[in-house]
Design a protein around this motif. Structure first.
Motif, PDB file in Angstrom:
ATOM      1  N   ALA A 199       0.837  -1.202   0.000  1.00 10.35           N
ATOM      2  CA  ALA A 199       0.000   0.000   0.000  1.00 10.35           C
ATOM      3  C   ALA A 199       0.870   1.250   0.000  1.00 10.35           C
ATOM      4  O   ALA A 199       2.076   1.196   0.300  1.00 10.35           O
ATOM      5  CB  ALA A 199      -0.924   0.003   1.220  1.00 10.35           C
ATOM      6  N   GLU A 200       0.250   2.379  -0.322  1.00 10.44           N
ATOM      7  CA  GLU A 200       0.942   3.670  -0.288  1.00 10.44           C
ATOM      8  C   GLU A 200       0.823   4.328   1.082  1.00 10.44           C
ATOM      9  O   GLU A 200       1.597   5.223   1.422  1.00 10.44           O
ATOM     10  CB  GLU A 200       0.383   4.593  -1.365  1.00 10.44           C
ATOM     11  CG  GLU A 200       0.672   4.100  -2.783  1.00 10.44           C
ATOM     12  CD  GLU A 200       0.113   5.024  -3.851  1.00 10.44           C
ATOM     13  OE1 GLU A 200      -0.599   5.988  -3.479  1.00 10.44           O
ATOM     14  OE2 GLU A 200       0.377   4.783  -5.035  1.00 10.44           O
ATOM     15  N   HIS A 201      -0.165   3.886   1.861  1.00  8.62           N
ATOM     16  CA  HIS A 201      -0.330   4.416   3.219  1.00  8.62           C
ATOM     17  C   HIS A 201      -0.997   3.331   4.055  1.00  8.62           C
ATOM     18  O   HIS A 201      -1.443   2.294   3.535  1.00  8.62           O
ATOM     19  CB  HIS A 201      -1.161   5.710   3.211  1.00  8.62           C
ATOM     20  CG  HIS A 201      -2.458   5.586   2.474  1.00  8.62           C
ATOM     21  ND1 HIS A 201      -3.591   5.017   3.039  1.00  8.62           N
ATOM     22  CD2 HIS A 201      -2.800   5.935   1.203  1.00  8.62           C
ATOM     23  CE1 HIS A 201      -4.570   5.029   2.163  1.00  8.62           C
ATOM     24  NE2 HIS A 201      -4.130   5.579   1.040  1.00  8.62           N
ATOM     25  N   ASP A 202      -1.070   3.538   5.340  1.00 12.92           N
ATOM     26  CA  ASP A 202      -1.626   2.532   6.251  1.00 12.92           C
ATOM     27  C   ASP A 202      -3.113   2.337   5.985  1.00 12.92           C
ATOM     28  O   ASP A 202      -3.909   3.263   6.119  1.00 12.92           O
ATOM     29  CB  ASP A 202      -1.387   2.973   7.697  1.00 12.92           C
ATOM     30  CG  ASP A 202      -1.824   1.911   8.696  1.00 12.92           C
ATOM     31  OD1 ASP A 202      -2.134   0.788   8.259  1.00 12.92           O
ATOM     32  OD2 ASP A 202      -1.823   2.206   9.902  1.00 12.92           O
ATOM     33  N   GLU A 203      -3.472   1.126   5.597  1.00 11.53           N
ATOM     34  CA  GLU A 203      -4.876   0.816   5.327  1.00 11.53           C
ATOM     35  C   GLU A 203      -5.450  -0.151   6.355  1.00 11.53           C
ATOM     36  O   GLU A 203      -6.562  -0.670   6.189  1.00 11.53           O
ATOM     37  CB  GLU A 203      -5.014   0.234   3.916  1.00 11.53           C
ATOM     38  CG  GLU A 203      -4.609   1.240   2.830  1.00 11.53           C
ATOM     39  CD  GLU A 203      -4.724   0.678   1.423  1.00 11.53           C
ATOM     40  OE1 GLU A 203      -5.050  -0.522   1.291  1.00 11.53           O
ATOM     41  OE2 GLU A 203      -4.494   1.434   0.462  1.00 11.53           O
ATOM     42  N   GLY A 242       7.106   0.021   5.932  1.00 10.19           N
ATOM     43  CA  GLY A 242       5.774  -0.568   5.901  1.00 10.19           C
ATOM     44  C   GLY A 242       5.058  -0.437   7.225  1.00 10.19           C
ATOM     45  O   GLY A 242       5.446   0.373   8.090  1.00 10.19           O
ATOM     46  N   TRP A 243       4.000  -1.251   7.392  1.00 10.70           N
ATOM     47  CA  TRP A 243       3.151  -1.182   8.578  1.00 10.70           C
ATOM     48  C   TRP A 243       2.914  -2.593   9.113  1.00 10.70           C
ATOM     49  O   TRP A 243       3.003  -3.580   8.374  1.00 10.70           O
ATOM     50  CB  TRP A 243       1.811  -0.540   8.220  1.00 10.70           C
ATOM     51  CG  TRP A 243       1.952   0.851   7.688  1.00 10.70           C
ATOM     52  CD1 TRP A 243       1.908   2.007   8.392  1.00 10.70           C
ATOM     53  CD2 TRP A 243       2.154   1.227   6.316  1.00 10.70           C
ATOM     54  NE1 TRP A 243       2.079   3.084   7.560  1.00 10.70           N
ATOM     55  CE2 TRP A 243       2.235   2.636   6.277  1.00 10.70           C
ATOM     56  CE3 TRP A 243       2.289   0.511   5.120  1.00 10.70           C
ATOM     57  CZ2 TRP A 243       2.440   3.347   5.103  1.00 10.70           C
ATOM     58  CZ3 TRP A 243       2.502   1.203   3.940  1.00 10.70           C
ATOM     59  CH2 TRP A 243       2.560   2.609   3.938  1.00 10.70           C
ATOM     60  N   VAL A 244       2.615  -2.681  10.399  1.00 11.73           N
ATOM     61  CA  VAL A 244       2.394  -3.981  11.047  1.00 11.73           C
ATOM     62  C   VAL A 244       1.074  -3.955  11.812  1.00 11.73           C
ATOM     63  O   VAL A 244       0.560  -2.892  12.164  1.00 11.73           O
ATOM     64  CB  VAL A 244       3.543  -4.317  12.018  1.00 11.73           C
ATOM     65  CG1 VAL A 244       4.853  -4.477  11.272  1.00 11.73           C
ATOM     66  CG2 VAL A 244       3.673  -3.250  13.115  1.00 11.73           C
ATOM     67  N   ASP A 245       0.534  -5.151  12.073  1.00  8.06           N
ATOM     68  CA  ASP A 245      -0.629  -5.245  12.946  1.00  8.06           C
ATOM     69  C   ASP A 245      -0.157  -5.388  14.387  1.00  8.06           C
ATOM     70  O   ASP A 245       1.009  -5.117  14.709  1.00  8.06           O
ATOM     71  CB  ASP A 245      -1.543  -6.390  12.509  1.00  8.06           C
ATOM     72  CG  ASP A 245      -0.894  -7.768  12.645  1.00  8.06           C
ATOM     73  OD1 ASP A 245       0.195  -7.875  13.261  1.00  8.06           O
ATOM     74  OD2 ASP A 245      -1.480  -8.743  12.127  1.00  8.06           O
ATOM     75  N   THR A 294       9.545  -1.811  15.554  1.00  8.94           N
ATOM     76  CA  THR A 294       8.299  -1.104  15.280  1.00  8.94           C
ATOM     77  C   THR A 294       8.248   0.201  16.055  1.00  8.94           C
ATOM     78  O   THR A 294       8.710   0.292  17.191  1.00  8.94           O
ATOM     79  CB  THR A 294       7.068  -1.957  15.648  1.00  8.94           C
ATOM     80  OG1 THR A 294       7.149  -2.330  17.016  1.00  8.94           O
ATOM     81  CG2 THR A 294       7.005  -3.194  14.774  1.00  8.94           C
ATOM     82  N   ARG A 295       7.703   1.201  15.410  1.00  9.77           N
ATOM     83  CA  ARG A 295       7.453   2.504  16.043  1.00  9.77           C
ATOM     84  C   ARG A 295       5.983   2.798  15.823  1.00  9.77           C
ATOM     85  O   ARG A 295       5.558   3.055  14.702  1.00  9.77           O
ATOM     86  CB  ARG A 295       8.346   3.572  15.400  1.00  9.77           C
ATOM     87  CG  ARG A 295       8.314   4.924  16.108  1.00  9.77           C
ATOM     88  CD  ARG A 295       9.372   5.873  15.570  1.00  9.77           C
ATOM     89  NE  ARG A 295       9.171   6.208  14.168  1.00  9.77           N
ATOM     90  CZ  ARG A 295      10.105   6.095  13.225  1.00  9.77           C
ATOM     91  NH1 ARG A 295      11.311   5.647  13.527  1.00  9.77           N
ATOM     92  NH2 ARG A 295       9.823   6.430  11.969  1.00  9.77           N
ATOM     93  N   ASN A 296       5.211   2.687  16.920  1.00  6.90           N
ATOM     94  CA  ASN A 296       3.760   2.633  16.800  1.00  6.90           C
ATOM     95  C   ASN A 296       3.429   1.429  15.909  1.00  6.90           C
ATOM     96  O   ASN A 296       3.782   0.311  16.240  1.00  6.90           O
ATOM     97  CB  ASN A 296       3.209   3.955  16.272  1.00  6.90           C
ATOM     98  CG  ASN A 296       3.496   5.106  17.232  1.00  6.90           C
ATOM     99  OD1 ASN A 296       3.438   4.930  18.448  1.00  6.90           O
ATOM    100  ND2 ASN A 296       3.822   6.273  16.692  1.00  6.90           N
TER     101      ASN A 296
END
Length: 360
Positions: free
Chosen positions: A264-268, A294-297, A321-323
């Protein structure tokens, strides 16, 4: 189509007619893995080049076909050459060069295992599946060994845009020189994946990742390298075409079983791991310390596996991870990052090495 894994075809000094009108017709004219022997000036020596181990990596075949057509009835190579075209059935599936391997089959470049390795797998209750693929790997290995080659080069592509680089299990004058015919980066790898490159052929053996599979420059890199190899008099010591940087022992970043992967381009807010949609760009410049990729759950980096040579998961040495952001703990070089989800899930997200490791 029923695949005969015991079949391998041989062509000797193919004519214009055998080479067909173009590389696509040439591919479709083959019924299975094919060995092409080209007679050289010195018939006591042979150099081996393999290609299309994975059916979606066409640069080697495209370059090989161009080289054969260019050299029909022209100058002879310095030595005998043996070209081995491997996953013909997968590459021939429509659309051409879209399948890494046939559905229900297995990646052939994970099937080059020794008898001892097979025994170890069985002892662990993990006997190899798709035995035909292992049989084919043995046929390819035999086709290499029967000519006692003085070098083996295995041509590949990344599925996404990527610089060209070489991979070898050892760094010697010969491997550096061979790599220099194609690129300026050699990765020393001690990973054991069942790849052709891991086999001991009693000669220099390197993999060349020519660049992205859809990049014309990748085909040019492969062609120029084949032409260099064909016309080099002595590979005992080859003058390096260019300086080659050595990068030591990359690791494979993978998802744990059952973890979801998104881009993704941003957190979805997806479950599992979401990588930035432009992750392929990092193949060229690397990742800086504290840079987000990227992003994590809620499971954070527990979703990820990065095994060292002792099979310890050292993911927290490389990422944190940061947040809910996935962030690099180090300056990193990465290779073969892709937005091809199937390959990322079945193989790895990418290869990674700490940036300072390439200083030696």
């Amino acid at each position: 189509m029923e695949i005969d894994y015991s079949e391998i075809n041989y062509l000797q000094d193919p004519s214009w007619q055998a080479l067909q009108a173009d590389y696509e017709q040439f591919l479709l004219s083959m019924t299975g893995p094919t060995v092409i022997d080209v007679t050289g000036l010195n018939t006591n020596k042979c150099r081996v080049i393999t290609t299309l181990l994975q059916g979606n990596e066409p640069s080697g075949l495209i370059a090989l076909h161009r080289w054969l057509v260019t050299n029909v009835n022209q100058r002879l190579p310095q030595t005998n050459l043996r070209f081995i075209i491997c996953s013909v059935e997968a590459a021939s599936k429509s659309p051409l060069f879209s399948k890494r391997f046939i559905e229900g089959s297995k990646d052939i470049n994970r099937c080059f295992v020794t008898t001892e390795q097979k025994a170890d797998l069985k002892a662990l209750g993990n006997a190899p599946t798709q035995p035909g693929c292992f049989e084919r790997a043995k046929l390819i290995e035999h086709a290499i060994r029967e000519v006692n080659p003085e070098m083996v080069i295995d041509l590949h592509n990344a599925c996404s845009p990527s610089p060209c680089f070489a991979v070898s299990a050892s760094v010697t004058t010969e491997t550096l020189s061979l790599a220099s015919f194609f690129c300026q980066t050699l990765i020393l790898s001690d990973l054991k994946l069942g790849a052709l490159m891991e086999q001991d052929f009693a000669c220099p053996c390197i993999t060349i990742e020519c660049g992205g599979s859809n990049d014309e420059q990748s085909h040019e890199v492969a062609f120029a390298g084949i032409d260099h190899i064909a016309n080099c008099e002595n590979i005992g010591y080859i003058h390096q075409e260019k300086n080659v940087e050595v990068i030591y022992r990359p690791l494979r970043l993978r998802l744990k079983e059952g973890v979801n992967l998104s881009y993704a381009e941003h957190d979805e807010g997806h479950r599992g791991i979401t990588l930035k949609k432009n992750i392929e760009c990092f193949n060229f410049g690397g990742i800086n310390q504290d840079e987000m990729i990227g992003w994590v759950d809620g499971n954070g980096i527990e979703n990820l596996i990065l095994l060292d040579k002792n099979d310890n998961n050292i993911i927290d040495e490389y990422f944190y991870t940061r947040n809910n952001l996935l962030v690099s703990r180090q300056n990193l070089r990465i290779f073969k990052a892709s937005t091809n989800k199937a390959i990322a899930l079945n193989d790895c997200l990418f290869y990674v090495v700490k940036h300072h490791n390439n200083e030696g």
